[in-house]
Motif scaffolding. Sequence first.
Motif, PDB file in Angstrom:
ATOM      1  N   LEU A 213       1.851  -2.132  13.309  1.00  0.00           N
ATOM      2  CA  LEU A 213       2.670  -0.931  13.149  1.00  0.00           C
ATOM      3  C   LEU A 213       1.798   0.314  13.067  1.00  0.00           C
ATOM      4  N   LEU A 214       0.680   0.191  12.351  1.00  0.00           N
ATOM      5  CA  LEU A 214      -0.204   1.345  12.176  1.00  0.00           C
ATOM      6  C   LEU A 214      -0.872   1.719  13.495  1.00  0.00           C
ATOM      7  N   GLU A 215      -1.206   0.692  14.261  1.00  0.00           N
ATOM      8  CA  GLU A 215      -1.837   0.950  15.547  1.00  0.00           C
ATOM      9  C   GLU A 215      -0.888   1.716  16.460  1.00  0.00           C
ATOM     10  N   GLU A 216       0.344   1.257  16.467  1.00  0.00           N
ATOM     11  CA  GLU A 216       1.394   1.898  17.246  1.00  0.00           C
ATOM     12  C   GLU A 216       1.551   3.371  16.856  1.00  0.00           C
ATOM     13  N   ALA A 217       1.468   3.635  15.542  1.00  0.00           N
ATOM     14  CA  ALA A 217       1.718   4.991  15.038  1.00  0.00           C
ATOM     15  C   ALA A 217       0.471   5.874  15.120  1.00  0.00           C
ATOM     16  N   GLY A 218      -0.724   5.274  15.082  1.00  0.00           N
ATOM     17  CA  GLY A 218      -1.964   6.037  15.125  1.00  0.00           C
ATOM     18  C   GLY A 218      -2.232   6.749  13.805  1.00  0.00           C
ATOM     19  N   VAL A 219      -3.115   6.174  12.998  1.00  0.00           N
ATOM     20  CA  VAL A 219      -3.416   6.752  11.680  1.00  0.00           C
ATOM     21  C   VAL A 219      -4.338   7.950  11.840  1.00  0.00           C
ATOM     22  N   LYS A 220      -4.002   9.068  11.204  1.00  0.00           N
ATOM     23  CA  LYS A 220      -4.841  10.270  11.280  1.00  0.00           C
ATOM     24  C   LYS A 220      -6.080  10.112  10.408  1.00  0.00           C
ATOM     25  N   GLY A 221      -7.151  10.799  10.770  1.00  0.00           N
ATOM     26  CA  GLY A 221      -8.369  10.799   9.960  1.00  0.00           C
ATOM     27  C   GLY A 221      -8.055  11.368   8.580  1.00  0.00           C
ATOM     28  N   GLY A 222      -8.733  10.841   7.562  1.00  0.00           N
ATOM     29  CA  GLY A 222      -8.519  11.365   6.215  1.00  0.00           C
ATOM     30  C   GLY A 222      -7.431  10.616   5.454  1.00  0.00           C
ATOM     31  N   ALA A 223      -6.648   9.780   6.157  1.00  0.00           N
ATOM     32  CA  ALA A 223      -5.621   8.989   5.463  1.00  0.00           C
ATOM     33  C   ALA A 223      -6.306   7.875   4.689  1.00  0.00           C
ATOM     34  N   ARG A 224      -5.793   7.589   3.501  1.00  0.00           N
ATOM     35  CA  ARG A 224      -6.444   6.576   2.675  1.00  0.00           C
ATOM     36  C   ARG A 224      -5.526   5.443   2.223  1.00  0.00           C
ATOM     37  N   SER A 225      -4.224   5.698   2.215  1.00  0.00           N
ATOM     38  CA  SER A 225      -3.351   4.642   1.685  1.00  0.00           C
ATOM     39  C   SER A 225      -2.032   4.579   2.429  1.00  0.00           C
ATOM     40  N   LEU A 226      -1.302   3.483   2.183  1.00  0.00           N
ATOM     41  CA  LEU A 226       0.053   3.402   2.719  1.00  0.00           C
ATOM     42  C   LEU A 226       0.990   2.997   1.602  1.00  0.00           C
ATOM     43  N   LEU A 227       2.168   3.595   1.670  1.00  0.00           N
ATOM     44  CA  LEU A 227       3.173   3.342   0.652  1.00  0.00           C
ATOM     45  C   LEU A 227       4.320   2.614   1.332  1.00  0.00           C
ATOM     46  N   LEU A 228       4.756   1.496   0.716  1.00  0.00           N
ATOM     47  CA  LEU A 228       5.915   0.803   1.251  1.00  0.00           C
ATOM     48  C   LEU A 228       7.060   1.036   0.303  1.00  0.00           C
ATOM     49  N   ARG A 229       8.136   1.629   0.846  1.00  0.00           N
ATOM     50  CA  ARG A 229       9.244   1.996  -0.029  1.00  0.00           C
ATOM     51  C   ARG A 229      10.496   1.229   0.367  1.00  0.00           C
ATOM     52  N   SER A 230      11.156   0.705  -0.646  1.00  0.00           N
ATOM     53  CA  SER A 230      12.394  -0.038  -0.452  1.00  0.00           C
ATOM     54  C   SER A 230      13.563   0.927  -0.288  1.00  0.00           C
ATOM     55  N   SER A 231      14.640   0.454   0.289  1.00  0.00           N
ATOM     56  CA  SER A 231      15.836   1.302   0.372  1.00  0.00           C
ATOM     57  C   SER A 231      16.383   1.577  -1.027  1.00  0.00           C
ATOM     58  N   THR A 232      15.924   0.824  -2.032  1.00  0.00           N
ATOM     59  CA  THR A 232      16.359   1.065  -3.415  1.00  0.00           C
ATOM     60  C   THR A 232      15.477   2.094  -4.118  1.00  0.00           C
ATOM     61  N   GLY A 233      14.376   2.509  -3.464  1.00  0.00           N
ATOM     62  CA  GLY A 233      13.455   3.463  -4.082  1.00  0.00           C
ATOM     63  C   GLY A 233      12.197   2.806  -4.636  1.00  0.00           C
ATOM     64  N   TYR A 234      12.266   1.506  -4.903  1.00  0.00           N
ATOM     65  CA  TYR A 234      11.110   0.738  -5.403  1.00  0.00           C
ATOM     66  C   TYR A 234       9.970   0.864  -4.400  1.00  0.00           C
ATOM     67  N   ALA A 235       8.765   1.227  -4.855  1.00  0.00           N
ATOM     68  CA  ALA A 235       7.676   1.453  -3.897  1.00  0.00           C
ATOM     69  C   ALA A 235       6.343   0.996  -4.464  1.00  0.00           C
ATOM     70  N   ARG A 236       5.462   0.493  -3.591  1.00  0.00           N
ATOM     71  CA  ARG A 236       4.089   0.148  -4.004  1.00  0.00           C
ATOM     72  C   ARG A 236       3.120   0.683  -2.955  1.00  0.00           C
ATOM     73  N   ARG A 237       1.926   1.050  -3.443  1.00  0.00           N
ATOM     74  CA  ARG A 237       0.916   1.655  -2.591  1.00  0.00           C
ATOM     75  C   ARG A 237      -0.268   0.697  -2.399  1.00  0.00           C
ATOM     76  N   PHE A 238      -0.859   0.736  -1.223  1.00  0.00           N
ATOM     77  CA  PHE A 238      -2.021  -0.105  -0.907  1.00  0.00           C
ATOM     78  C   PHE A 238      -3.071   0.745  -0.217  1.00  0.00           C
ATOM     79  N   SER A 239      -4.336   0.394  -0.381  1.00  0.00           N
ATOM     80  CA  SER A 239      -5.355   1.144   0.345  1.00  0.00           C
ATOM     81  C   SER A 239      -5.309   0.723   1.813  1.00  0.00           C
ATOM     82  N   LEU A 240      -5.703   1.645   2.701  1.00  0.00           N
ATOM     83  CA  LEU A 240      -5.637   1.353   4.134  1.00  0.00           C
ATOM     84  C   LEU A 240      -6.512   0.162   4.519  1.00  0.00           C
ATOM     85  N   GLU A 241      -7.596  -0.038   3.753  1.00  0.00           N
ATOM     86  CA  GLU A 241      -8.487  -1.173   4.075  1.00  0.00           C
ATOM     87  C   GLU A 241      -7.748  -2.505   3.950  1.00  0.00           C
TER      88      GLU A 241
END
Length: 347
Positions: A260-288
Amino acid sequence: MSSRAVNVAILLLLVFELASGVGSFLVGESDGRWLFWLHRAGGIALVVLLIWKASIAKRSYRRRGVTVGTALSALGGILFLGSLVTGMLWASVGLPRVPVPVLGSWTVLSLHVALSLLLIPPFLVHLGLRWPQPRRADLVGRRAALRMLGLLAVGFAVWGAQEVLAVPSGGAASRRFTGSREEGSFSGNGHPVTDWLSDPIPRIEHDRWQLRVHGEVERESTLSYEEVLALGDTVREATLDCTGGWYTIQRWGGAPVDALLEEAGVKGGARSLLLRSSTGYARRFSLEEAGDLLLATHVGDEALSAGHGFPLRLVAPGHRGHSWVKWVAELEVSREPGWFEPPLPLQ
Ligand SMILES: Nc1nc2c(c(=O)[nH]1)N[C@H]1C(S)=C(S)[C@@H](COP(=O)(O)O)O[C@H]1N2
Ligand SMILES: [Mo]
């Protein structure tokens, strides 16, 4: 041991148990298993200290009689005992589930956590009323260190003896280093449905659902269920280990987050991704970590059930269950560091 030394040792151990207990909820990889060992040894050390503490409490009660202070101490004492007993039961026989009035069926571990959290307010009041006035020598120096090490050593010894004598039914064989017991592995949607605090299961219709990919990416997009399905049929075996005290191993199928990230093309300087549920529940992960993450549409041979996160859920190997966001609706790439979030979900 003097009363003051006993009280100070209990204070230190309780703070340590709270910290290591919360910390153990963050450990998903077995190199962190020492934290569970220390927590267990500390708990047994507290049981040992109870022998002294009981007579201290008795003397104090004789002197003061029934007051608000002693009543609160008694309440704290009951919760303390409850926390110790449930902790010991969990660590030894690991009773699978017990009925809790109104709240349904709980693992003894969840009961232990609830009692321990309930203990905090009366414990703080008790400390305010009966601050043990630790001296320097109680906290630092050779004697204080030896006392603590001695207590932990007793804890380890008792635990070791218990492991040897352990009844096979509660045996270590079916349990992970986290203490979790196996439930419903390789049964697809057959494993338990659970939520962190109280996130109600949303009813999502697949033709109205979309996954939004946005943030620090070259091409923001919204994908339909079919488009996500088309992104991959990668299958990974991974262990979901819930802090409620159970784990399940399943074969999860879906799209690698990488794709998915490859498809979207991550910009330089980005460090993390957040996955958010339709309920609002969310967790963050480092890009590595993105390479380890899978957005699953399937478990075993079946599409995810509503309870397990239909249409899309995160599979995050090496992370405890609370990181495995269900009903994912958004993937946001951002410049925040991967640790930029409350250590545990608040919802
Ligand atoms: N949106 C959302 N995702 C969530 C939760 C939640 O409450 N809300 N609970 C988490 C917890 S604590 C666990 S253990 C797993 C449980 O997944 P399961 O219900 O498929 O077993 O989902 C995680 N994902
Ligand atoms: Mo969980």
